[in-house]
Scaffold this active site. Structure first.
Site, PDB file in Angstrom:
ATOM      1  N   MET A 182      -7.190   2.041 -88.653  1.00  0.00           N
ATOM      2  CA  MET A 182      -8.200   2.012 -89.778  1.00  0.00           C
ATOM      3  C   MET A 182      -8.059   3.032 -90.803  1.00  0.00           C
ATOM      4  O   MET A 182      -8.131   2.803 -92.030  1.00  0.00           O
ATOM      5  CB  MET A 182      -9.538   2.267 -89.434  1.00  0.00           C
ATOM      6  N   ASP A 224      -3.073  13.319 -90.519  1.00  0.00           N
ATOM      7  CA  ASP A 224      -3.280  13.132 -89.229  1.00  0.00           C
ATOM      8  C   ASP A 224      -2.516  14.284 -88.426  1.00  0.00           C
ATOM      9  O   ASP A 224      -1.441  14.868 -88.797  1.00  0.00           O
ATOM     10  CB  ASP A 224      -2.549  11.916 -89.072  1.00  0.00           C
ATOM     11  N   VAL A 252     -10.862   9.010 -87.481  1.00  0.00           N
ATOM     12  CA  VAL A 252     -10.005   9.523 -86.302  1.00  0.00           C
ATOM     13  C   VAL A 252     -10.544   8.751 -85.012  1.00  0.00           C
ATOM     14  O   VAL A 252     -11.373   7.898 -84.947  1.00  0.00           O
ATOM     15  CB  VAL A 252     -10.234  11.126 -85.967  1.00  0.00           C
ATOM     16  N   GLU A 293     -12.071   7.262 -81.756  1.00  0.00           N
ATOM     17  CA  GLU A 293     -13.612   6.844 -81.501  1.00  0.00           C
ATOM     18  C   GLU A 293     -13.891   7.718 -80.215  1.00  0.00           C
ATOM     19  O   GLU A 293     -14.208   7.309 -79.090  1.00  0.00           O
ATOM     20  CB  GLU A 293     -13.995   5.581 -81.402  1.00  0.00           C
ATOM     21  N   LYS A 313     -14.612  13.577 -82.911  1.00  0.00           N
ATOM     22  CA  LYS A 313     -15.314  13.445 -84.306  1.00  0.00           C
ATOM     23  C   LYS A 313     -16.290  14.610 -84.623  1.00  0.00           C
ATOM     24  O   LYS A 313     -16.031  14.972 -85.863  1.00  0.00           O
ATOM     25  CB  LYS A 313     -16.228  12.216 -84.297  1.00  0.00           C
ATOM     26  N   SER A 316     -17.192   3.228 -84.907  1.00  0.00           N
ATOM     27  CA  SER A 316     -17.618   1.928 -84.813  1.00  0.00           C
ATOM     28  C   SER A 316     -18.803   1.968 -84.108  1.00  0.00           C
ATOM     29  O   SER A 316     -19.631   0.847 -84.148  1.00  0.00           O
ATOM     30  CB  SER A 316     -16.740   1.261 -83.658  1.00  0.00           C
ATOM     31  N   HIS A 362     -18.833   1.495 -92.008  1.00  0.00           N
ATOM     32  CA  HIS A 362     -18.033   0.633 -91.041  1.00  0.00           C
ATOM     33  C   HIS A 362     -17.143  -0.486 -91.703  1.00  0.00           C
ATOM     34  O   HIS A 362     -17.479  -1.617 -91.947  1.00  0.00           O
ATOM     35  CB  HIS A 362     -19.068  -0.103 -89.981  1.00  0.00           C
ATOM     36  N   ASN A 388     -11.360  -4.294 -89.934  1.00  0.00           N
ATOM     37  CA  ASN A 388     -10.020  -4.381 -90.095  1.00  0.00           C
ATOM     38  C   ASN A 388      -9.551  -5.825 -90.340  1.00  0.00           C
ATOM     39  O   ASN A 388     -10.180  -6.670 -89.649  1.00  0.00           O
ATOM     40  CB  ASN A 388      -9.461  -3.893 -88.606  1.00  0.00           C
TER      41      ASN A 388
HETATM   42  N1  LIG Z   1      -9.654  -0.688 -85.013  1.00  0.00           N
HETATM   43  C1  LIG Z   1     -10.751  -1.323 -85.695  1.00  0.00           C
HETATM   44  O1  LIG Z   1     -10.655  -2.588 -85.796  1.00  0.00           O
HETATM   45  C2  LIG Z   1     -11.883  -0.281 -86.275  1.00  0.00           C
HETATM   46  C3  LIG Z   1     -12.855  -0.955 -87.017  1.00  0.00           C
HETATM   47  C4  LIG Z   1     -13.842  -0.468 -87.515  1.00  0.00           C
HETATM   48  C5  LIG Z   1     -13.875   1.013 -87.258  1.00  0.00           C
HETATM   49  N2  LIG Z   1     -12.961   1.643 -86.404  1.00  0.00           N
HETATM   50  C6  LIG Z   1     -13.279   3.197 -85.971  1.00  0.00           C
HETATM   51  O2  LIG Z   1     -12.320   3.623 -86.827  1.00  0.00           O
HETATM   52  C7  LIG Z   1     -11.831   5.013 -86.205  1.00  0.00           C
HETATM   53  C8  LIG Z   1      -9.981   4.834 -85.914  1.00  0.00           C
HETATM   54  O3  LIG Z   1      -9.910   3.721 -85.224  1.00  0.00           O
HETATM   55  P1  LIG Z   1      -8.425   3.190 -85.287  1.00  0.00           P
HETATM   56  O4  LIG Z   1      -8.559   1.940 -84.814  1.00  0.00           O
HETATM   57  O5  LIG Z   1      -7.787   3.478 -86.474  1.00  0.00           O
HETATM   58  O6  LIG Z   1      -7.969   4.257 -84.073  1.00  0.00           O
HETATM   59  P2  LIG Z   1      -6.221   4.674 -83.941  1.00  0.00           P
HETATM   60  O7  LIG Z   1      -6.254   5.088 -82.440  1.00  0.00           O
HETATM   61  O8  LIG Z   1      -5.266   3.524 -84.476  1.00  0.00           O
HETATM   62  O9  LIG Z   1      -6.042   5.957 -85.174  1.00  0.00           O
HETATM   63  C9  LIG Z   1      -6.847   7.306 -84.507  1.00  0.00           C
HETATM   64  C10 LIG Z   1      -5.761   8.129 -85.284  1.00  0.00           C
HETATM   65  O10 LIG Z   1      -6.827   9.614 -85.364  1.00  0.00           O
HETATM   66  C11 LIG Z   1      -5.916  10.457 -85.254  1.00  0.00           C
HETATM   67  N3  LIG Z   1      -6.503  11.635 -84.770  1.00  0.00           N
HETATM   68  C12 LIG Z   1      -7.102  12.017 -83.670  1.00  0.00           C
HETATM   69  N4  LIG Z   1      -7.758  13.319 -83.655  1.00  0.00           N
HETATM   70  C13 LIG Z   1      -7.746  13.696 -85.078  1.00  0.00           C
HETATM   71  C14 LIG Z   1      -7.908  14.922 -85.669  1.00  0.00           C
HETATM   72  N5  LIG Z   1      -8.467  15.985 -84.997  1.00  0.00           N
HETATM   73  N6  LIG Z   1      -7.408  15.040 -86.829  1.00  0.00           N
HETATM   74  C15 LIG Z   1      -6.759  14.082 -87.520  1.00  0.00           C
HETATM   75  N7  LIG Z   1      -6.282  12.814 -87.100  1.00  0.00           N
HETATM   76  C16 LIG Z   1      -6.732  12.746 -85.754  1.00  0.00           C
HETATM   77  C17 LIG Z   1      -4.807  10.023 -84.059  1.00  0.00           C
HETATM   78  O11 LIG Z   1      -3.600  10.553 -83.993  1.00  0.00           O
HETATM   79  C18 LIG Z   1      -4.861   8.509 -84.591  1.00  0.00           C
HETATM   80  O12 LIG Z   1      -3.656   8.370 -85.538  1.00  0.00           O
HETATM   81  C19 LIG Z   1     -12.479   4.952 -84.958  1.00  0.00           C
HETATM   82  O13 LIG Z   1     -13.948   5.621 -85.115  1.00  0.00           O
HETATM   83  C20 LIG Z   1     -12.971   3.394 -84.787  1.00  0.00           C
HETATM   84  O14 LIG Z   1     -13.910   3.241 -84.007  1.00  0.00           O
HETATM   85  C21 LIG Z   1     -12.092   0.632 -85.863  1.00  0.00           C
END
Ligand SMILES: NC(=O)c1ccc[n+]([C@@H]2O[C@H](COP(=O)([O-])OP(=O)(O)OC[C@H]3O[C@@H](n4cnc5c(N)ncnc54)[C@H](O)[C@@H]3O)[C@@H](O)[C@H]2O)c1
Lengths: 100, 298
Positions: free
Chosen positions: B22, B41, B99, B101, B106, B128, B149, B152
């Protein structure tokens, strides 16, 4: 770009038989059916438009071209012939590093 | 890193925390609309891969006609932390956290953000499922936190669910609306609850779809074809699961299950096995389906 120096002067647009054959094979492998060079691949019963980016990546990896800027439009990927034309044109015009 | 090529002072600049599925998608949306992005990141590998992943998404969006024409793409700067990205005095129009979930992760990130950014900067969580009111407790100025929100892939989905926490301020919502309008997104504002609207409905449904496959009732293809063909779902729940990322899906289901007690949200065994095996969906090249390009592209 990789192009051997003794390569013949490129022919008119679309004169890239290897590219055309290669693309037809690629499409057949990916979709499990045969295509002709002029079929609209995104037409009814065809591929999802999201597949277009996969075609871009395939052209770039297979033929050493880079598709950027204004060339990134569905019309260029609608048929195998158009993709072949695009590859031919991009191979003639060296990448200038701009665009995007 | 940050100091070398940042362009502070003028213009609008979004900070995005987390360069995963995301974070890179939201960065691509902003860059494709001409807005500069500072992306952080703590995982160096993710950060190094981010420019190519973002470029891939911007190009896909351009190909699909999903970006405004004639606009120069925004510049991208990357860094290992928000503090690094601000070291040269860069200020942000807004900060989006995307970051992992995990409520504790968070909370820590949001506490750091609110300590660093200028008061009045909207802080946007892309969670999410975690209630915004719960996350707001970690921040210095709860009125400046709002949920958004994005779905993707953010460049291709025009509607976003905006979550107004009990303490979210009206100026924050106004600033967010302006930002989303600039990014060409339509906002639907809802109140706060675990999973809000979309995850509350979608995630247990995907969990059930996985159970149907695990029980042997139908293949993933058949489940998706039925949900598409009979019920008009655009991609089918299991293709959607692969797009979301199975690890993130499981994390979000846990958040929902912990907060609602709904058994339908307890992540099913098949999803847990897939995460343990590293079959995370598109991002790892394999989930319910296999993917030839996405594993190393976007
Ligand atoms: N994947 C989806 O379709 C989707 C859709 C809507 C919302 N979300 C939400 O978006 C957020 C991210 O999801 P994602 O799918 O991209 O996850 P992901 O696992 O692909 O990416 C998360 C990233 O956060 C980084 N991270 C972790 N702790 C950190 C910190 N303290 N500082 C900086 N970076 C840090 C990790 O290294 C990783 O690169 C989550 O809250 C998820 O629920 C996801």
């Amino acid at each position: 770009m990789t192009m051997s120096s003794d390569r013949a002067v490129p022919g008119p647009l679309g004169d890239e038989p290897d590219v055309e054959t290669g693309l037809l094979r690629f499409l057949e492998l990916r979709t499990g059916r045969a295509w002709s060079a002029d079929t609209d691949v995104f037409g009814s019963g065809g591929l999802s438009s999201l597949f277009a980016m996969e075609l871009v990546v395939h052209l770039e990896r297979t033929y050493g071209v880079s598709v950027r800027g204004a060339d990134l439009q569905m019309e260029n990927f609608r048929t195998v012939r158009r993709m072949t034309d695009l590859v031919a044109r991009l191979r003639r015009t060296p990448a200038d590093g701009t665009g995007g | 890193m940050a100091a070398e090529n940042a362009t502070p002072a003028t213009g609008r600049r979004l900070a995005v925390l987390g360069a995963g599925v995301m974070g890179t998608g939201i960065a691509a949306l902003a860059i494709g609309h001409g807005m500069a992005v500072s992306l952080a990141d703590l995982d160096r590998r993710r950060l190094d891969e981010a420019p190519a992943r973002i470029d891939h998404q911007v190009r896909t969006a351009r190909l699909m006609g999903a970006l405004p024409g004639g606009r120069e793409p925004g510049a991208l700067v990357t860094g290992l932390s928000l503090a690094d990205l601000m070291a040269d005095g860069t200020r942000f129009t807004a900060v989006v956290e995307a970051v992992t979930e995990d409520p504790d992760t968070k909370a820590k990130v949001l506490a750091d953000v609110s300590a660093l950014v200028a008061p009045g900067t909207p802080i946007i969580s892309n969670t999410s499922a975690i209630p915004i009111g719960e996350l707001a407790r970690a921040t210095a100025r709860p009125a400046e936190l709002v949920g958004t929100h994005f779905m993707n892939p953010p460049c291709l989905i025009g509607t976003v669910e905006v979550v107004r926490g009990a303490r979210t301020g009206e100026p924050t919502l106004d600033a967010l609306r302006a930002l989303l309008a600039e990014l060409g997104r339509e906002a639907v504002v809802v109140d706060d609850a675990p999973g809000f609207v979309t995850s509350r409905i979608l995630h247990p449904m995907i969990n059930d779809a996985a159970r149907v496959v695990a029980e042997g009732t139908a293949s993933a293809e058949s489940v998706d074809r039925l949900m598409q063909g009979c019920l008009g779902h655009p991609t089918g729940p299991l293709r959607t699961a692969d797009l979301i990322g199975i690890d993130n899906l499981v994390d979000s289901l846990r958040v929902l299950h912990d907060r609602t007690g709904d058994e339908g949200s307890r992540p099913c065994a098949l999803l847990l096995e897939m995460v343990a095996a590293g079959h995370l969906g598109r991002k790892s090249g394999r989930g319910f389906y296999t993917y030839e390009y996405e594993g190393d592209q976007a």
